[in-house]
Design a protein around this motif. Structure first.
Motif, PDB file in Angstrom:
ATOM      1  N   ILE A   1       0.805  -1.301   0.112  1.00  0.00           N
ATOM      2  CA  ILE A   1       0.179  -0.104  -0.113  1.00  0.00           C
ATOM      3  C   ILE A   1       0.675   1.352  -0.107  1.00  0.00           C
ATOM      4  O   ILE A   1       1.909   1.234   0.609  1.00  0.00           O
ATOM      5  CB  ILE A   1      -0.916  -0.126   1.188  1.00  0.00           C
ATOM      6  CG1 ILE A   1      -1.690   1.222   1.178  1.00  0.00           C
ATOM      7  CG2 ILE A   1      -0.182  -0.103   2.570  1.00  0.00           C
ATOM      8  CD1 ILE A   1      -2.810   1.171   2.250  1.00  0.00           C
ATOM      9  N   TYR A   2       0.416   2.246  -0.727  1.00  0.00           N
ATOM     10  CA  TYR A   2       1.203   3.502  -0.570  1.00  0.00           C
ATOM     11  C   TYR A   2       0.196   4.824  -0.367  1.00  0.00           C
ATOM     12  O   TYR A   2      -0.823   4.841  -0.745  1.00  0.00           O
ATOM     13  CB  TYR A   2       1.994   3.781  -1.903  1.00  0.00           C
ATOM     14  CG  TYR A   2       1.376   4.741  -2.738  1.00  0.00           C
ATOM     15  CD1 TYR A   2       1.995   6.057  -2.928  1.00  0.00           C
ATOM     16  CD2 TYR A   2       0.165   4.493  -3.465  1.00  0.00           C
ATOM     17  CE1 TYR A   2       1.403   7.182  -3.837  1.00  0.00           C
ATOM     18  CE2 TYR A   2      -0.259   5.662  -4.491  1.00  0.00           C
ATOM     19  CZ  TYR A   2       0.376   6.808  -4.686  1.00  0.00           C
ATOM     20  OH  TYR A   2      -0.041   7.962  -5.244  1.00  0.00           O
TER      21      TYR A   2
ATOM     22  N   VAL B   1      -2.744  -1.343  -3.237  1.00  0.00           N
ATOM     23  CA  VAL B   1      -3.584  -0.366  -2.806  1.00  0.00           C
ATOM     24  C   VAL B   1      -2.829   0.869  -2.769  1.00  0.00           C
ATOM     25  O   VAL B   1      -2.094   1.249  -2.356  1.00  0.00           O
ATOM     26  CB  VAL B   1      -4.048  -0.659  -1.293  1.00  0.00           C
ATOM     27  CG1 VAL B   1      -5.043   0.249  -0.831  1.00  0.00           C
ATOM     28  CG2 VAL B   1      -4.686  -1.959  -1.289  1.00  0.00           C
ATOM     29  N   ALA B   2      -3.850   2.034  -3.189  1.00  0.00           N
ATOM     30  CA  ALA B   2      -3.703   3.411  -3.374  1.00  0.00           C
ATOM     31  C   ALA B   2      -4.290   4.091  -2.146  1.00  0.00           C
ATOM     32  O   ALA B   2      -5.674   3.813  -2.220  1.00  0.00           O
ATOM     33  CB  ALA B   2      -3.758   3.985  -4.572  1.00  0.00           C
ATOM     34  N   LEU B   3      -3.848   4.752  -1.020  1.00  0.00           N
ATOM     35  CA  LEU B   3      -4.366   5.388   0.086  1.00  0.00           C
ATOM     36  C   LEU B   3      -4.482   6.943  -0.269  1.00  0.00           C
ATOM     37  O   LEU B   3      -3.351   7.254  -0.332  1.00  0.00           O
ATOM     38  CB  LEU B   3      -4.115   4.718   1.223  1.00  0.00           C
ATOM     39  CG  LEU B   3      -4.285   5.405   2.530  1.00  0.00           C
ATOM     40  CD1 LEU B   3      -5.976   5.028   2.801  1.00  0.00           C
ATOM     41  CD2 LEU B   3      -3.799   5.234   3.735  1.00  0.00           C
ATOM     42  N   GLY B   4      -5.433   7.541   0.165  1.00  0.00           N
ATOM     43  CA  GLY B   4      -5.618   8.870   0.093  1.00  0.00           C
ATOM     44  C   GLY B   4      -6.679   9.313   0.670  1.00  0.00           C
ATOM     45  O   GLY B   4      -7.915   8.816   1.042  1.00  0.00           O
TER      46      GLY B   4
ATOM     47  N   ILE C   1      -8.357  10.907  -9.377  1.00  0.00           N
ATOM     48  CA  ILE C   1      -6.860  10.422  -9.952  1.00  0.00           C
ATOM     49  C   ILE C   1      -7.075   9.117  -9.808  1.00  0.00           C
ATOM     50  O   ILE C   1      -6.376   8.538 -10.711  1.00  0.00           O
ATOM     51  CB  ILE C   1      -5.860  11.317  -9.206  1.00  0.00           C
ATOM     52  CG1 ILE C   1      -6.106  12.922  -9.457  1.00  0.00           C
ATOM     53  CG2 ILE C   1      -4.496  10.816  -9.556  1.00  0.00           C
ATOM     54  CD1 ILE C   1      -4.934  13.600  -8.558  1.00  0.00           C
ATOM     55  N   HIS C   2      -7.388   8.388  -8.541  1.00  0.00           N
ATOM     56  CA  HIS C   2      -7.262   7.216  -8.420  1.00  0.00           C
ATOM     57  C   HIS C   2      -8.157   6.352  -9.333  1.00  0.00           C
ATOM     58  O   HIS C   2      -7.592   5.462 -10.139  1.00  0.00           O
ATOM     59  CB  HIS C   2      -7.877   6.736  -7.018  1.00  0.00           C
ATOM     60  CG  HIS C   2      -6.794   7.126  -5.898  1.00  0.00           C
ATOM     61  ND1 HIS C   2      -7.099   6.946  -4.514  1.00  0.00           N
ATOM     62  CD2 HIS C   2      -5.540   7.604  -5.947  1.00  0.00           C
ATOM     63  CE1 HIS C   2      -5.963   7.554  -3.841  1.00  0.00           C
ATOM     64  NE2 HIS C   2      -4.942   7.563  -4.774  1.00  0.00           N
ATOM     65  N   MET C   3      -9.388   6.904  -9.704  1.00  0.00           N
ATOM     66  CA  MET C   3     -10.259   6.438 -10.610  1.00  0.00           C
ATOM     67  C   MET C   3      -9.581   6.330 -12.195  1.00  0.00           C
ATOM     68  O   MET C   3      -9.652   5.353 -13.111  1.00  0.00           O
ATOM     69  CB  MET C   3     -11.416   6.933 -10.803  1.00  0.00           C
ATOM     70  CG  MET C   3     -12.523   6.921  -9.431  1.00  0.00           C
ATOM     71  SD  MET C   3     -12.777   4.975  -9.170  1.00  0.00           S
ATOM     72  CE  MET C   3     -11.298   4.967  -7.951  1.00  0.00           C
ATOM     73  N   LEU C   4      -8.821   7.320 -12.495  1.00  0.00           N
ATOM     74  CA  LEU C   4      -8.028   7.435 -13.531  1.00  0.00           C
ATOM     75  C   LEU C   4      -7.081   6.194 -13.755  1.00  0.00           C
ATOM     76  O   LEU C   4      -6.786   5.496 -14.691  1.00  0.00           O
ATOM     77  CB  LEU C   4      -7.243   8.944 -13.799  1.00  0.00           C
ATOM     78  CG  LEU C   4      -6.635   9.254 -14.955  1.00  0.00           C
ATOM     79  CD1 LEU C   4      -7.683   9.239 -16.190  1.00  0.00           C
ATOM     80  CD2 LEU C   4      -5.977  10.430 -14.940  1.00  0.00           C
ATOM     81  N   ALA C   5      -6.474   6.160 -12.586  1.00  0.00           N
ATOM     82  CA  ALA C   5      -5.465   4.922 -12.444  1.00  0.00           C
ATOM     83  C   ALA C   5      -5.847   3.598 -12.688  1.00  0.00           C
ATOM     84  O   ALA C   5      -5.643   2.751 -13.423  1.00  0.00           O
ATOM     85  CB  ALA C   5      -4.570   4.848 -11.180  1.00  0.00           C
TER      86      ALA C   5
ATOM     87  N   LYS D   1      -4.477  -3.220 -11.961  1.00  0.00           N
ATOM     88  CA  LYS D   1      -5.206  -2.358 -11.391  1.00  0.00           C
ATOM     89  C   LYS D   1      -5.133  -1.854  -9.762  1.00  0.00           C
ATOM     90  O   LYS D   1      -5.387  -3.032  -8.948  1.00  0.00           O
ATOM     91  CB  LYS D   1      -6.750  -2.856 -11.736  1.00  0.00           C
ATOM     92  CG  LYS D   1      -7.802  -1.684 -11.328  1.00  0.00           C
ATOM     93  CD  LYS D   1      -9.103  -2.524 -11.537  1.00  0.00           C
ATOM     94  CE  LYS D   1      -9.374  -2.612 -13.104  1.00  0.00           C
ATOM     95  NZ  LYS D   1     -10.739  -2.923 -13.196  1.00  0.00           N
ATOM     96  N   PRO D   2      -5.227  -0.988  -9.329  1.00  0.00           N
ATOM     97  CA  PRO D   2      -5.062  -0.700  -7.880  1.00  0.00           C
ATOM     98  C   PRO D   2      -6.403  -0.453  -7.080  1.00  0.00           C
ATOM     99  O   PRO D   2      -7.395  -0.261  -7.631  1.00  0.00           O
ATOM    100  CB  PRO D   2      -4.369   0.712  -7.870  1.00  0.00           C
ATOM    101  CG  PRO D   2      -4.765   1.570  -9.083  1.00  0.00           C
ATOM    102  CD  PRO D   2      -4.918   0.560 -10.040  1.00  0.00           C
ATOM    103  N   ILE D   3      -6.463  -1.208  -6.131  1.00  0.00           N
ATOM    104  CA  ILE D   3      -7.518  -1.105  -5.254  1.00  0.00           C
ATOM    105  C   ILE D   3      -7.295   0.275  -4.538  1.00  0.00           C
ATOM    106  O   ILE D   3      -6.267   0.861  -4.120  1.00  0.00           O
ATOM    107  CB  ILE D   3      -7.548  -2.018  -4.010  1.00  0.00           C
ATOM    108  CG1 ILE D   3      -7.704  -3.564  -4.504  1.00  0.00           C
ATOM    109  CG2 ILE D   3      -8.600  -1.896  -3.177  1.00  0.00           C
ATOM    110  CD1 ILE D   3      -7.450  -4.709  -3.762  1.00  0.00           C
ATOM    111  N   CYS D   4      -8.314   1.125  -4.411  1.00  0.00           N
ATOM    112  CA  CYS D   4      -8.574   2.455  -3.767  1.00  0.00           C
ATOM    113  C   CYS D   4      -8.927   2.750  -2.604  1.00  0.00           C
ATOM    114  O   CYS D   4     -10.404   2.113  -2.260  1.00  0.00           O
ATOM    115  CB  CYS D   4      -8.956   3.335  -5.135  1.00  0.00           C
ATOM    116  SG  CYS D   4      -8.088   3.515  -6.452  1.00  0.00           S
ATOM    117  N   ALA D   5      -8.388   3.177  -1.690  1.00  0.00           N
ATOM    118  CA  ALA D   5      -9.003   3.506  -0.226  1.00  0.00           C
ATOM    119  C   ALA D   5      -9.013   4.861   0.026  1.00  0.00           C
ATOM    120  O   ALA D   5      -7.885   5.467   0.221  1.00  0.00           O
ATOM    121  CB  ALA D   5      -8.349   2.484   0.712  1.00  0.00           C
TER     122      ALA D   5
END
Length: 313
Positions: A32-33, A167-170, A177-181, A192-196
């Motif tokens: 996760i980052y 996982v991308a955390l923010g 931006i996460h949806m773009l990724a 494809k990242p999971i987004c939290a």
């Protein structure tokens, strides 16, 4: 509390929760980052994401903290030299919170030819309008947006790809931006990242907490500073709407303590004990707790939470 409940607490959303549950069940060490612009003091808004990274660390994730120096520069947060110095101070504070992570400076890889090539490839896939919309809640002075602020989200997308995270955390302001990724980088051969997403907490004036304002509590504020800031903060009686003191209890105090004691004079009912935030919130809404008592106890608990961090800085 099982693993998924630990990571879900205080999140606004997970995209997608089923993907996260499957990832956790695999028995591997996922990554996760979270990225941070080095642009000022580390405050409670940052601490919210740090606490969540600690939750992920607790259940076995590898944590990457990206100190996004070039992003700060693109977003008009100072000169590269100024940002470099702030990044060093920010890292020291992060480490003082006890967050064991891989700390990565953005410019250490963001100027590599392959990285920039992928940014250019992505730039041909994303419309100008979408790139700008993705920055609406993140960028500074977007009414007069610079070209650099359109490059910013493309680089953030490629950060997720380059760091190869699960996982991308923010904050929820990072959602676009996460949806773009999620939509674009799988076609480029990346996962494809999971987004939290976490909430954007209120500043002491009831507005968005920001390093560019004076409405925050920094993690290295003195006990006297915290007392002064809390006592002068916005805290409408019987209302939790845009109430920073309620947010402090929800996201920091109840996060750290299983039992929260609101100490108050016997003339006003004496001490009251809460084992969950819901009962505490309902009592405040019903007028059973006074703002003065909340502020006094918020000061005490915040100093208990921040004191170990201050001692290490």
């Amino acid at each position: 509390m099982d693993k998924i409940d630990i990571v879900k607490r205080n999140l606004v959303e997970i995209i997608q929760e089923e993907e996260l549950e499957e990832l956790i069940s695999k028995g591997i060490q996922p990554k996760i980052y979270a990225g941070y612009e080095p642009s000022g003091k580390i405050h409670l808004g940052h601490l919210l994401t740090i606490f969540k990274l600690l939750d992920f660390k607790r259940i076995g994730f590898k944590v990457i903290v990206l100190l996004s120096d070039l992003h700060a520069y693109l977003n008009n947060k100072g000169s590269l030299e100024e940002i470099e110095e702030v990044a060093k101070m920010n890292k020291k504070v992060f480490e003082a919170t006890g967050l064991d992570a891989d700390y990565v400076i953005g410019s250490s890889f963001q100027l590599d030819p392959e990285y920039m090539k992928n940014v250019l490839i992505l730039s041909r896939k994303v419309t100008l309008n979408r790139a700008r919309r993705s920055m609406d809640e993140v960028g500074r002075n977007m009414k007069t947006a610079k070209v650099s602020q359109i490059i910013y989200p493309l680089m953030q997308v490629m950060d997720i790809a380059r760091l190869d995270v699960d996982v991308a955390l923010g904050g929820i302001d990072q959602r676009k931006i996460h949806m773009l990724a999620r939509e674009e980088i799988p076609e480029m051969g990346f996962r494809k990242p999971i987004c939290a997403h976490l909430p954007i907490i209120e500043g002491l004036d009831g507005e968005k907490m920001s390093s560019s304002k004076t409405n925050f509590i920094a993690v290295d504020d003195s006990e006297e500073d915290i007392e002064k800031k809390i006592n002068s903060s916005f805290c409408p009686p019987g209302s939790i709407e845009n109430n920073p003191i309620i947010a402090i209890f929800k996201y920091f105090i109840f996060q750290r303590y299983d039992k929260v004691i609101i100490e108050r004079d016997i003339r006003y009912g004496g001490d009251v004990v809460y084992s969950n935030f819901t009962n505490f919130k309902n009592d405040y809404l019903e007028g059973n707790l006074h703002p003065v008592d909340l502020k006094k106890n918020a000061i005490n608990y915040l100093n208990k939470i921040l004191s170990p961090i201050r001692e290490k800085i």
